[in-house]
Motif scaffolding. Structure first.
Motif, PDB file in Angstrom:
ATOM      1  N   UNK A 193       0.853  -1.187   0.000  1.00  0.00           N
ATOM      2  CA  UNK A 193       0.000   0.000   0.000  1.00  0.00           C
ATOM      3  C   UNK A 193       0.888   1.236   0.000  1.00  0.00           C
ATOM      4  N   UNK A 194       0.631   2.176  -0.902  1.00  0.00           N
ATOM      5  CA  UNK A 194       1.392   3.434  -0.938  1.00  0.00           C
ATOM      6  C   UNK A 194       0.644   4.497  -0.138  1.00  0.00           C
ATOM      7  N   UNK A 195       1.331   5.162   0.775  1.00  0.00           N
ATOM      8  CA  UNK A 195       0.712   6.173   1.641  1.00  0.00           C
ATOM      9  C   UNK A 195       1.309   7.552   1.422  1.00  0.00           C
ATOM     10  N   UNK A 196       0.476   8.564   1.641  1.00  0.00           N
ATOM     11  CA  UNK A 196       0.964   9.930   1.822  1.00  0.00           C
ATOM     12  C   UNK A 196       1.358  10.027   3.294  1.00  0.00           C
ATOM     13  N   UNK A 197       2.607   9.721   3.604  1.00  0.00           N
ATOM     14  CA  UNK A 197       2.967   9.510   5.021  1.00  0.00           C
ATOM     15  C   UNK A 197       2.948  10.795   5.837  1.00  0.00           C
ATOM     16  N   UNK A 198       2.889  11.944   5.167  1.00  0.00           N
ATOM     17  CA  UNK A 198       2.854  13.181   5.964  1.00  0.00           C
ATOM     18  C   UNK A 198       1.653  13.198   6.916  1.00  0.00           C
ATOM     19  N   UNK A 199       0.565  12.491   6.529  1.00  0.00           N
ATOM     20  CA  UNK A 199      -0.618  12.487   7.406  1.00  0.00           C
ATOM     21  C   UNK A 199      -0.353  11.740   8.712  1.00  0.00           C
ATOM     22  N   UNK A 200       0.521  10.751   8.657  1.00  0.00           N
ATOM     23  CA  UNK A 200       0.849  10.043   9.909  1.00  0.00           C
ATOM     24  C   UNK A 200       1.344  11.063  10.933  1.00  0.00           C
ATOM     25  N   UNK A 201       2.209  11.973  10.433  1.00  0.00           N
ATOM     26  CA  UNK A 201       2.869  12.936  11.318  1.00  0.00           C
ATOM     27  C   UNK A 201       1.953  14.122  11.601  1.00  0.00           C
ATOM     28  N   UNK A 202       1.409  14.709  10.533  1.00  0.00           N
ATOM     29  CA  UNK A 202       0.617  15.931  10.734  1.00  0.00           C
ATOM     30  C   UNK A 202      -0.599  15.675  11.605  1.00  0.00           C
ATOM     31  N   UNK A 203      -1.238  14.527  11.387  1.00  0.00           N
ATOM     32  CA  UNK A 203      -2.416  14.203  12.207  1.00  0.00           C
ATOM     33  C   UNK A 203      -2.016  13.552  13.536  1.00  0.00           C
ATOM     34  N   UNK A 204      -0.764  13.244  13.684  1.00  0.00           N
ATOM     35  CA  UNK A 204      -0.254  12.481  14.840  1.00  0.00           C
ATOM     36  C   UNK A 204      -1.161  11.271  15.126  1.00  0.00           C
ATOM     37  N   UNK A 205      -1.250  10.428  14.117  1.00  0.00           N
ATOM     38  CA  UNK A 205      -2.185   9.308  14.186  1.00  0.00           C
ATOM     39  C   UNK A 205      -1.677   8.174  15.065  1.00  0.00           C
TER      40      UNK A 205
END
Ligand SMILES: [Zn+2]
Ligand SMILES: [Zn+2]
Length: 339
Positions: free
Chosen positions: A264-276
């Motif tokens: 699966x390819x992710x826009x990984x910035x959301x992991x960080x920006x959303x602090x998921x």
């Protein structure tokens, strides 16, 4: 006795096996109802690398105690039960952390060892569970529902939160019912209107069609622009794996139950920006079983609608082959063994 054997990928048949005798500490069970699991279908399709053939599948079971092995004193003949199908190693890091559900060396009935789709089976008495007030239909549905209930626990879902669940098959429905039982507002997402109806019957307050509806816009509308606090993925496709991260609220939780078969390819910035918090969820713990038993006893699950087909043991091989050909038509098949 008769048993259903998956002889090799694509081949299921009834076979004669000797009736088992309970070893010390074991119960002899007369099997009443067995639900086919997605795992059993994977075994039939030859897609489960953990399975060696031939294999007797089956771990979603309602049974009656038929005999007691030496030293078993807390069960009596005739009692109804369900079976906790996992066996953990006790020494891996998961087990040592008190999370045997994700044991590195876990063995599940019907996967790494023979299951219970037979007239009789033996199990360690410690793996038997009582569920006062539940009938055979409910007993055999406990285990599949626990998988979704465990994902809800992993998501730390609380009352009043909005939880979006991708996928309204048997596993997703367990998550929907459990989250709704806890008082969350559940948004069910699927491509199939009939499954969305069933999701509503399991407690989903909202239903979204993943093709017809603009998911992002609708989820924002429902949550004052925030997005759902928790997204649970029970499909196993790259698109839904990604959508979970894209759609969840900032500071939200994402729980994956599905197995994506490709990377699966992710826009990984959301992991960080959303602090998921992104969590996997595998199998279930004993406390998830207790929660599901309570949920079923409270009448929160439309069991007769979840079971889309009842078949006899004689028809069980054909039912498996038909499920393989038309998987979309099935939510749950129950094999009824009691004569
Ligand atoms: Zn199962
Ligand atoms: Zn372990």
């Amino acid at each position: 006795m008769k048993a259903l054997e998956i002889t090799k990928p694509g081949a299921a048949r009834l076979v004669d096996r000797p009736e088992p005798t309970p070893a010390p500490g074991e119960l002899l069970l007369r099997i009443h109802t067995v639900g086919y699991c997605g795992t059993d279908l994977s075994t039939y399709r030859g897609r489960n690398p953990l399975v060696a053939y031939p294999r007797i599948p089956g771990h979603e079971v309602a049974a009656v105690v038929e005999g007691l092995g030496e030293g078993v004193s807390d069960w009596t003949v005739g009692e109804q039960l369900l079976v906790f199908p996992y066996t953990e190693c006790g020494v891996c890091s998961s087990c040592l952390a008190g999370r045997p559900n994700c044991c590195k060396n876990n063995q599940t009935l019907g996967v790494q060892r023979d299951g219970v789709l037979a007239e009789f089976a033996t199990i360690p008495a410690g793996k038997a569970m009582r569920a006062a007030g539940l009938g055979p239909r409910e007993l055999a549905l406990v285990e599949p529902l626990t998988v979704g209930a465990h994902a809800v626990a992993r998501g730390q879902v609380t009352a009043g939160e909005t939880v979006a669940v991708f996928g309204c098959g048997a596993i997703g429905l367990g998550a929907i019912a459990a989250a709704s039982y806890l008082g969350a507002r559940v948004v069910a997402i699927d491509v199939d209107d009939a499954k969305l109806d069933l999701a509503a019957a399991c407690g989903a307050a909202e239903r979204l069609h993943s093709i017809r509806d603009d998911l992002g816009a609708r989820l924002n509308e429902l949550t004052e622009g925030h997005g759902p606090a928790v997204v649970i993925e029970a499909v196993g496709l790259p698109a839904t794996f990604r959508a979970a991260v894209d759609l969840v609220a900032f500071a939200g939780r994402v729980v994956y139950i599905g197995y994506a078969k490709e990377p699966v390819a992710y826009e990984t910035k959301w992991f960080v920006m959303k602090e998921l918090d992104i969590r996997g969820s595998r199998n279930a713990l004993a406390r998830d079983f207790e929660q599901v038993i309570a949920m079923l006893a409270a009448g929160r699950v439309p069991t007769e609608r979840i079971v889309t087909q009842d078949v006899s043991l004689a028809d069980a091989p054909t039912a498996l082959a038909n499920w393989d050909r038309a998987p979309g038509d099935v939510t749950k098949i129950h094999v009824q063994l009691r004569k």
